[in-house]
Each structure stands twice: as C-alpha cells, then as structure tokens.
Design an enzyme around this catalytic site. Structure first.
Site, mmCIF file in Angstrom:
data_model
loop_
_atom_site.group_PDB
_atom_site.id
_atom_site.type_symbol
_atom_site.label_atom_id
_atom_site.label_comp_id
_atom_site.label_asym_id
_atom_site.label_seq_id
_atom_site.Cartn_x
_atom_site.Cartn_y
_atom_site.Cartn_z
ATOM 1 N N GLU A 43 0.843 -1.190 0.000
ATOM 2 C CA GLU A 43 0.000 0.000 0.000
ATOM 3 C C GLU A 43 0.875 1.236 0.000
ATOM 4 O O GLU A 43 1.885 1.309 0.699
ATOM 5 C CB GLU A 43 -0.990 0.000 1.169
ATOM 6 N N ARG A 74 1.276 10.200 1.605
ATOM 7 C CA ARG A 74 2.067 11.133 2.409
ATOM 8 C C ARG A 74 3.076 11.904 1.572
ATOM 9 O O ARG A 74 3.852 12.678 2.117
ATOM 10 C CB ARG A 74 2.812 10.373 3.518
ATOM 11 N N LYS A 93 -8.482 -2.015 10.539
ATOM 12 C CA LYS A 93 -7.041 -1.850 10.755
ATOM 13 C C LYS A 93 -6.804 -1.487 12.225
ATOM 14 O O LYS A 93 -7.503 -0.619 12.768
ATOM 15 C CB LYS A 93 -6.568 -0.731 9.833
HETATM 16 C C1 3PG Z 1 0.906 2.675 8.385
HETATM 17 O O1 3PG Z 1 0.482 3.651 7.794
HETATM 18 O O2 3PG Z 1 0.302 1.613 8.450
HETATM 19 C C2 3PG Z 1 2.166 2.829 9.127
HETATM 20 O O3 3PG Z 1 2.833 3.978 8.810
HETATM 21 C C3 3PG Z 1 3.062 1.669 9.067
HETATM 22 O O4 3PG Z 1 3.724 1.739 10.259
HETATM 23 P P1 3PG Z 1 5.279 1.461 10.358
HETATM 24 O O5 3PG Z 1 5.959 2.519 9.549
HETATM 25 O O6 3PG Z 1 5.575 1.604 11.841
HETATM 26 O O7 3PG Z 1 5.527 0.078 9.858
#
Ligand code: 3PG
Length: 218
Positions: A41, A45, A129
């Site tokens: 995904e 950002r 989620k």
């Molecule tokens: C997300 O959007 O799911 C997170 O940014 C993933 O988290 P992580 O960078 O701590 O793996």
C-alpha cells in the site's frame, strides 16, 4: 471488485510504502513481488503517491496495490481512480465510515480503542485496521479485543517488525500485518532492489517457519 478479505487471503503481509520518487514505484513493487510479498500500500504522504499507485497498477499488474493514509472521502475516490484495489486509514472519521461502506473499492478504517471499534462495526465493517498496533497495546490488546469482538478481523500495522510479525499473525483475529520494515527508505533511495527482495523473502520464510493456527480457524 475484490473484498478486503480477498486481499488478506492473497497476502497476509502488506508492505507499507512511502514513495518520494515515482521512478522507485515499479522496481520496488517488483522486488517485493519476487520476494513473495504480493500486496503493498502506498501512503498518501508524498506528492507522487497517487502517481505511484497508477504506475504499480499499470506496470506490475500482478501486485495488489492499495492506498493508505486516506484522510478524506476525496482521498478515497482519488485512490480508486488511480487504480488502488483497496483503501485504508490510520483512524476513522464519521465521513469516511459512511462513504467507505459503499465505496467502489474495499475500505479499511483504522481503530485503536474498543469505542472506535464499536463505531466501525456498527456501520458494517468487520475487517478493521489496528493502528498504531505496537504503541496501542500490540498483541495483548488484540487478545483483549478477541473476547467482546470475536466477529472482527484485524490488519495490524504501526511499529510492527519482521521479528514481531509472526506473533501478530499467530492471533486468531489477525488476518494481516503490514509495515514499512519491508521497504527501508535508505534501500529504496539507493535502488537496492535485491536487498528489498531479500527482506520480503526472509519475512515470508519466518512466517512459514512460525507456528501458525490452522487457516480454518481464522
Ligand atoms: C501505516 O500507515 O500503516 C504505518 O505507517 C506503518 O507503520 P510502520 O511505519 O511503523 O511500519
């Protein structure tokens, strides 16, 4: 249209990608696929996020590409138009819960408390989620959710590592884990696709070695 559970069944591990240069999108997606991680995904950002979704959907058609960090209904429809097969949010707003349930692509709202979970479930979501998983209670929190909410299945993301991912996936209510450990920014920046392929492969190997529940219980 795929369902959220179809995405998780195809790939219980999702790579979370924050792409700063759209030229990285296709080789990164290919490296993950070759390493055995078929779902990824792209977070909304960076300015090129939607273009990166488009490129992956067009150039790596076997990849299941979703779009996350969806913060508004507008983001959700933009993700759909770009070719995302699902959309996900770190949390859940009233607007997104309402729009997402009948959106033209499956939508995964985020929760980190029982109250938020109840609001999402009430609107019809049973795949949710859990974010930010590690900071919001990790595996013990998921075990606690299993009591009152046995009907809800989780995709856990946020602070998960290659080492912790098998512990999450061993929970009967966890159908998927995701995270950025699969695409470290320095490796992406350097175009070290072999290294990323190896991380993906090691992650999948660790999961197949880990004690797993029979899939029928999931
Ligand atoms: C997300 O959007 O799911 C997170 O940014 C993933 O988290 P992580 O960078 O701590 O793996």
């Amino acid at each position: 249209m795929m369902r959220m559970e179809d995405v998780f069944a195809a790939s219980p591990v999702i790579a979370v990608l924050t792409i700063t240069d759209v030229r990285h999108a296709a080789p990164l997606a290919r490296a993950l696929m070759v390493g055995g991680v078929g779902a990824m995904e792209v977070t909304m950002r960076t300015p090129c996020a939607l273009e990166a979704v488009r490129v992956i959907a067009d150039e790596v058609p076997d990849a299941l590409v979703g779009c996350s960090t969806i913060l508004s209904a507008r983001d959700l429809y933009a993700a759909y138009k770009a070719g995302a097969v699902y959309a996900a949010s770190p949390g859940s707003s009233v607007e997104l819960l309402d729009v997402g349930i009948s959106a033209p692509l499956p939508y995964l709202p985020g929760i980190s408390t029982a109250t938020e979970l109840m609001a999402a479930y009430e609107r019809g979501y049973d795949h949710i989620k859990f974010y930010p998983a590690a900071a919001a209670g990790g595996v013990p929190m998921l075990k606690a959710f299993a009591g009152p909410f046995p009907m809800v299945k989780f995709c856990a993301t946020g602070g998960i590592t290659r080492q912790s991912s098998p512990h999450y996936l061993a929970q009967p209510n966890v159908v998927c884990v995701g995270g950025s450990w699969l695409a470290p920014p320095d490796m992406v920046e350097a175009g070290d696709w072999d290294a990323i392929e190896n991380i993906a492969r090691s992650t999948i190997d660790d999961l197949s070695l880990a004690p797993r529940r029979p899939r029928t219980q999931g």
